[in-house]
Design a protein around this motif. Structure first.
Motif, PDB file in Angstrom:
ATOM      1  N   ALA A  34      22.734  86.727  42.827  1.00  8.06           N
ATOM      2  CA  ALA A  34      23.864  87.272  42.072  1.00  8.06           C
ATOM      3  C   ALA A  34      23.451  87.812  40.715  1.00  8.06           C
ATOM      4  N   GLY A  35      22.447  87.182  40.079  1.00  8.28           N
ATOM      5  CA  GLY A  35      22.032  87.632  38.750  1.00  8.28           C
ATOM      6  C   GLY A  35      23.193  87.622  37.780  1.00  8.28           C
ATOM      7  N   PRO A  36      23.475  88.763  37.129  1.00  4.56           N
ATOM      8  CA  PRO A  36      24.549  88.801  36.125  1.00  4.56           C
ATOM      9  C   PRO A  36      25.946  88.582  36.707  1.00  4.56           C
ATOM     10  N   ASP A  37      26.072  88.670  38.032  1.00  5.32           N
ATOM     11  CA  ASP A  37      27.373  88.428  38.673  1.00  5.32           C
ATOM     12  C   ASP A  37      27.572  86.960  39.042  1.00  5.32           C
ATOM     13  N   TRP A  38      26.799  86.070  38.435  1.00  6.87           N
ATOM     14  CA  TRP A  38      26.837  84.655  38.814  1.00  6.87           C
ATOM     15  C   TRP A  38      28.225  84.044  38.660  1.00  6.87           C
ATOM     16  N   PHE A  39      28.986  84.515  37.655  1.00  3.26           N
ATOM     17  CA  PHE A  39      30.303  83.922  37.423  1.00  3.26           C
ATOM     18  C   PHE A  39      31.257  84.243  38.571  1.00  3.26           C
ATOM     19  N   LEU A  40      31.201  85.481  39.073  1.00  2.00           N
ATOM     20  CA  LEU A  40      32.075  85.875  40.177  1.00  2.00           C
ATOM     21  C   LEU A  40      31.729  85.131  41.458  1.00  2.00           C
ATOM     22  N   VAL A  41      30.432  84.997  41.760  1.00  2.00           N
ATOM     23  CA  VAL A  41      30.071  84.276  42.985  1.00  2.00           C
ATOM     24  C   VAL A  41      30.409  82.792  42.846  1.00  2.00           C
ATOM     25  N   THR A  42      30.345  82.279  41.621  1.00  2.00           N
ATOM     26  CA  THR A  42      30.729  80.878  41.398  1.00  2.00           C
ATOM     27  C   THR A  42      32.198  80.662  41.728  1.00  2.00           C
ATOM     28  N   ILE A  43      33.051  81.595  41.288  1.00  2.00           N
ATOM     29  CA  ILE A  43      34.480  81.478  41.587  1.00  2.00           C
ATOM     30  C   ILE A  43      34.688  81.455  43.105  1.00  2.00           C
ATOM     31  N   GLY A  44      34.041  82.386  43.812  1.00  2.00           N
ATOM     32  CA  GLY A  44      34.178  82.445  45.260  1.00  2.00           C
ATOM     33  C   GLY A  44      33.662  81.189  45.940  1.00  2.00           C
ATOM     34  N   VAL A  46      33.272  78.206  44.672  1.00  2.00           N
ATOM     35  CA  VAL A  46      34.096  77.038  44.331  1.00  2.00           C
ATOM     36  C   VAL A  46      35.372  77.003  45.178  1.00  2.00           C
ATOM     37  N   ILE A  47      35.917  78.180  45.507  1.00  6.71           N
ATOM     38  CA  ILE A  47      37.140  78.219  46.325  1.00  6.71           C
ATOM     39  C   ILE A  47      36.911  77.536  47.667  1.00  6.71           C
ATOM     40  N   THR A  48      35.808  77.888  48.353  1.00  6.35           N
ATOM     41  CA  THR A  48      35.591  77.352  49.699  1.00  6.35           C
ATOM     42  C   THR A  48      34.732  76.094  49.734  1.00  6.35           C
ATOM     43  N   ALA A  49      33.988  75.820  48.664  1.00  8.49           N
ATOM     44  CA  ALA A  49      33.114  74.641  48.671  1.00  8.49           C
ATOM     45  C   ALA A  49      33.646  73.493  47.824  1.00  8.49           C
ATOM     46  N   VAL A  50      34.702  73.748  47.037  1.00 10.76           N
ATOM     47  CA  VAL A  50      35.290  72.685  46.208  1.00 10.76           C
ATOM     48  C   VAL A  50      36.805  72.609  46.403  1.00 10.76           C
ATOM     49  N   LEU A 181      32.157  83.371  51.235  1.00 10.53           N
ATOM     50  CA  LEU A 181      31.538  83.212  52.554  1.00 10.53           C
ATOM     51  C   LEU A 181      30.348  82.266  52.511  1.00 10.53           C
ATOM     52  N   GLU A 182      29.605  82.266  51.409  1.00  8.30           N
ATOM     53  CA  GLU A 182      28.488  81.320  51.293  1.00  8.30           C
ATOM     54  C   GLU A 182      29.000  79.886  51.219  1.00  8.30           C
ATOM     55  N   GLY A 183      30.199  79.727  50.668  1.00 12.28           N
ATOM     56  CA  GLY A 183      30.805  78.398  50.614  1.00 12.28           C
ATOM     57  C   GLY A 183      31.082  77.829  51.996  1.00 12.28           C
ATOM     58  N   TYR A 184      31.272  78.708  52.995  1.00 11.13           N
ATOM     59  CA  TYR A 184      31.421  78.238  54.370  1.00 11.13           C
ATOM     60  C   TYR A 184      30.218  77.393  54.782  1.00 11.13           C
ATOM     61  N   GLN A 185      29.014  77.820  54.309  1.00  6.88           N
ATOM     62  CA  GLN A 185      27.770  77.197  54.767  1.00  6.88           C
ATOM     63  C   GLN A 185      27.611  75.758  54.272  1.00  6.88           C
ATOM     64  N   THR A 186      28.421  75.346  53.312  1.00  4.64           N
ATOM     65  CA  THR A 186      28.356  73.941  52.890  1.00  4.64           C
ATOM     66  C   THR A 186      28.972  73.019  53.942  1.00  4.64           C
ATOM     67  N   PHE A 187      29.814  73.598  54.818  1.00  2.07           N
ATOM     68  CA  PHE A 187      30.553  72.819  55.822  1.00  2.07           C
ATOM     69  C   PHE A 187      31.510  71.818  55.175  1.00  2.07           C
ATOM     70  N   ASP A 188      31.814  71.985  53.886  1.00  2.46           N
ATOM     71  CA  ASP A 188      32.592  70.973  53.166  1.00  2.46           C
ATOM     72  C   ASP A 188      34.054  70.915  53.600  1.00  2.46           C
ATOM     73  N   PHE A 230      32.051  70.604  41.324  1.00  2.00           N
ATOM     74  CA  PHE A 230      32.161  71.823  40.516  1.00  2.00           C
ATOM     75  C   PHE A 230      31.041  71.916  39.483  1.00  2.00           C
ATOM     76  N   VAL A 231      30.779  70.818  38.787  1.00  2.00           N
ATOM     77  CA  VAL A 231      29.742  70.809  37.746  1.00  2.00           C
ATOM     78  C   VAL A 231      28.361  71.083  38.341  1.00  2.00           C
ATOM     79  N   ILE A 232      28.027  70.394  39.443  1.00  2.00           N
ATOM     80  CA  ILE A 232      26.707  70.561  40.054  1.00  2.00           C
ATOM     81  C   ILE A 232      26.538  71.966  40.612  1.00  2.00           C
ATOM     82  N   TYR A 233      27.536  72.443  41.358  1.00  2.52           N
ATOM     83  CA  TYR A 233      27.440  73.772  41.959  1.00  2.52           C
ATOM     84  C   TYR A 233      27.331  74.862  40.908  1.00  2.52           C
TER      85      TYR A 233
END
Length: 427
Positions: A34-44, A46-50, A181-188, A230-233
């Protein structure tokens, strides 16, 4: 016992249940790309993994039953099939992935041995523990998780303040969607249904609290666990992005996490982290195989033979799948996740909202809609074609692999409107 202490203890226990070691290798790699887009991918992410998994725990607090209760409003047969699918996916994909992570992080860096040898020894030990239900696993889980969290927080804290080279550009066109979609891979989300039921049983065995008191305890413990995730991710995604120019583009997920460990804690600290993660992987694998064996034992009238046979099959599947590298297992998981995750998310959300908005009719209609509109995403991966792409492009959000979302929402609104004007259709 003090209520705050109860909440914290239960929250930490819940966190450790979610804390699959395989999940640790996903966030840094997401940040790396993600590089500079890290904040946007974090939001995504967190939605599916938290958020969705914690809503699953909140739904458990409301139901206080088993995974079967999540789908029974659709139909009892549907719920049984759904449970079998969830356990089958867990035993075929995330359980073997723990062996693969163990090999790549704790074995391959020190020994020149094959992944097949690692997975064979690994799942032989898993089978032994599943058949004996040793308390050693509880002790490992109790002490391992805090140590791993402490090491991860140290890595995150040091990496944030370490000087880094210029950040490489993002490799994502739609970072928010890629994070989802990457949050799917956590299976959480699947884990929420499984571990939530385990949590209910544990509380019932060790507490005489009322239904309302248990609901409040589970709800607040879920928030504690969610905050920890959330903190760890977020921290791991951030440091993956900050230091993405220091690793080659073809770096693997385990290599990236080990590399960040080496950079911050030195080789000794990274080696300790890899060993602890390997042990945490093992407890996760034992938990998945045990839970699956328990389910099929109950399905066949508490048959010990069903338990043993499931444990054998689960261990053999682990050997077969666990010999492959992590990236391969993650790739082949995508079709299964595209199929099961939309239905899982819908069931969690419908069981979270007030009952007056979630009648049996709404459950059936929305789940069927999610299922139908997720089929193109599933088929696109298995057998891509121009005709299929035309259908996907026609469906709103279809090009983002989220074609099920808006139709499901529309069906939810429509059926509740129908119920409002014609109450006799509620059942």
């Amino acid at each position: 016992m003090n209520k705050t202490k109860d909440i914290l203890i239960t929250g930490f226990a819940l966190f450790s249940m979610f804390f699959g070691a395989g999940n640790l290798i996903l966030p840094p790699f997401l940040g790396f790309n993600a590089g500079p887009d890290w904040f946007l991918v974090t939001i995504g992410f967190v939605i599916t993994a938290v958020v969705i998994p914690i809503l699953g725990i909140i739904a458990h607090a409301k139901l206080q039953g088993t995974m079967y209760d999540f789908g029974k409003k659709v139909s009892p047969i549907f719920s049984i099939i759904f449970c079998i699918l969830v356990y089958a996916i867990c035993i075929i994909l995330p359980a073997p992935r723990t062996a693969s992570v163990t090999h790549e992080m704790a074995i391959a860096p020190f020994f020149n041995s094959s992944g097949l040898l690692t997975s064979s020894i690994y799942f032989l030990l898993v089978f032994i523990f599943v058949m004996n239900r040793s308390k050693v696993l509880d002790l490992l889980g109790k002490y391992l998780t805090p140590i791993i969290i402490a090491i991860l927080l140290a890595i995150i804290g040091i990496a944030v303040f370490l000087p880094a080279d210029t950040m490489q550009a993002s490799q994502f066109k739609t970072p928010l969607v890629d994070g989802i979609l990457e949050g799917y891979q956590t299976f959480d989300a699947l884990a929420a249904m499984v571990v939530g039921a385990v949590l209910i049983i544990s509380i019932n065995l060790n507490s005489s609290q009322s239904f309302v008191e248990k609901r409040q305890l589970i709800f607040k413990a879920g928030l504690v666990a969610g905050f920890g995730l959330f903190v760890i991710y977020t921290g791991l995604i951030l440091i993956g992005s900050l230091h993405n120019s220091e690793f080659p583009l073809n770096v693997t997920r385990p290599e990236l996490l080990l590399g960040l460990g080496n950079k911050t804690l030195g080789s000794a600290g990274a080696s300790l982290l890899s060993i602890l993660i390997a042990l945490a992987c093992f407890t996760t694998a034992v938990g998945i195989v045990t839970g699956t064996a328990d389910y099929f034992k109950g399905l066949f009238n508490n048959s010990q033979q069903a338990y043993t046979l499931t444990a054998i099959i689960g261990s053999l599947l682990g050997v077969a799948m666990g010999q492959f590298d992590v990236g391969f297992i993650i790739d082949i998981a995508i079709p299964a996740l595209m199929f099961i995750y939309p239905i899982t998310i819908i069931l969690i959300l419908l069981n979270t909202i007030p009952d007056q908005w979630a009648s049996s009719l709404v459950f059936r209609g929305v789940v069927i809609t999610a299922f139908i509109f997720s089929i193109p995403d599933f088929l696109k991966i298995l057998m891509p074609s121009e005709n299929l792409n035309a259908i996907i492009d026609f469906i709103p959000l279809g090009q983002f692999n989220l074609g099920w979302l808006l139709p499901s929402l529309a069906m939810f609104v429509l059926l509740n409107a129908v119920k409002h004007f014609n109450p006799s259709t509620a059942s």
